[in-house]
Structure formats: structure tokens, C-alpha cells
Design a protein around this motif. Sequence first.
Motif, PDB file in Angstrom:
ATOM      1  N   PRO A 283       0.829  -1.212   0.000  1.00 56.59           N
ATOM      2  CA  PRO A 283       0.000   0.000   0.000  1.00 56.59           C
ATOM      3  C   PRO A 283       0.858   1.255   0.000  1.00 56.59           C
ATOM      4  O   PRO A 283       1.975   1.251   0.527  1.00 56.59           O
ATOM      5  CB  PRO A 283      -0.803  -0.095   1.297  1.00 56.59           C
ATOM      6  CG  PRO A 283      -0.577  -1.448   1.841  1.00 56.59           C
ATOM      7  CD  PRO A 283       0.615  -2.027   1.172  1.00 56.59           C
TER       8      PRO A 283
ATOM      9  N   GLU B 164      -4.400   7.109  -4.215  1.00 59.26           N
ATOM     10  CA  GLU B 164      -3.701   6.257  -3.247  1.00 59.26           C
ATOM     11  C   GLU B 164      -4.683   5.599  -2.280  1.00 59.26           C
ATOM     12  O   GLU B 164      -4.494   4.453  -1.890  1.00 59.26           O
ATOM     13  CB  GLU B 164      -2.663   7.075  -2.477  1.00 59.26           C
ATOM     14  CG  GLU B 164      -1.500   7.535  -3.332  1.00 59.26           C
ATOM     15  CD  GLU B 164      -0.591   8.523  -2.622  1.00 59.26           C
ATOM     16  OE1 GLU B 164       0.600   8.570  -2.992  1.00 59.26           O
ATOM     17  OE2 GLU B 164      -1.060   9.249  -1.713  1.00 59.26           O
TER      18      GLU B 164
ATOM     19  N   THR C  69      -5.135   1.589  -1.837  1.00 62.00           N
ATOM     20  CA  THR C  69      -5.050   0.979  -0.512  1.00 62.00           C
ATOM     21  C   THR C  69      -6.278   0.126  -0.230  1.00 62.00           C
ATOM     22  O   THR C  69      -6.168  -0.984   0.289  1.00 62.00           O
ATOM     23  CB  THR C  69      -4.900   2.071   0.566  1.00 62.00           C
ATOM     24  OG1 THR C  69      -3.712   2.810   0.306  1.00 62.00           O
ATOM     25  CG2 THR C  69      -4.823   1.476   1.946  1.00 62.00           C
ATOM     26  N   ARG C  70      -7.450   0.619  -0.577  1.00 57.98           N
ATOM     27  CA  ARG C  70      -8.681  -0.149  -0.365  1.00 57.98           C
ATOM     28  C   ARG C  70      -8.711  -1.410  -1.210  1.00 57.98           C
ATOM     29  O   ARG C  70      -9.152  -2.465  -0.753  1.00 57.98           O
ATOM     30  CB  ARG C  70      -9.899   0.716  -0.670  1.00 57.98           C
ATOM     31  CG  ARG C  70     -10.161   1.740   0.395  1.00 57.98           C
ATOM     32  CD  ARG C  70     -11.419   2.516   0.123  1.00 57.98           C
ATOM     33  NE  ARG C  70     -11.619   3.514   1.169  1.00 57.98           N
ATOM     34  CZ  ARG C  70     -12.398   4.556   1.052  1.00 57.98           C
ATOM     35  NH1 ARG C  70     -13.068   4.747  -0.066  1.00 57.98           N
ATOM     36  NH2 ARG C  70     -12.534   5.405   2.038  1.00 57.98           N
TER      37      ARG C  70
END
Length: 83
Positions: A6, A24, A28-29
Amino acid sequence: ATLNIPPFTHKCPWGKGKRLNASEVRKTRKIANLRIHVERAIQRLKCFKLLSNIIPLKLKPICNQMLKVAAFFCNIDKPLVKN
């Protein structure tokens, strides 16, 4: 295989905190959602009876094969992800 890490937070130009930009956050999700499935697959292997006990040293030569068989049986189980 690829390693997906991430994104790291970076300092905000207008404050004291750290944050991610919108792309971003999406990345990340996405990684977090996929990571759940990886953790579930690892949990299936951990719960496999053959691998959950102490493996005797005399079985060391076939330990890799045992892991492959356990992974095979986990793969023919019901799917982790619903389509």
C-alpha cells in the motif's frame, strides 16, 4: 508473483498531518480487499489437520509434498470469493 505494498502517507503541504491522495486511497482499499482473501486462504491451510500438529523430523523429506496436498484439498473446497 508480485508484491503489492500500500502507498505510504506523505506530509500535507497545508497542515501538520499526513495523508494520501484519492488515487492512493483507492489503491489501498483495493489491496485491503484482496488481502482479506489471502488471509482466508492461509487460514484454511492452518486449519488443515495434517499441518496443525507437530510434524516429526523423519517426515522432513516429504514436508513440501504434504503442504502441496493440503493446498490441493483446500483448493477443491468451496470457493473463497463469490462471483
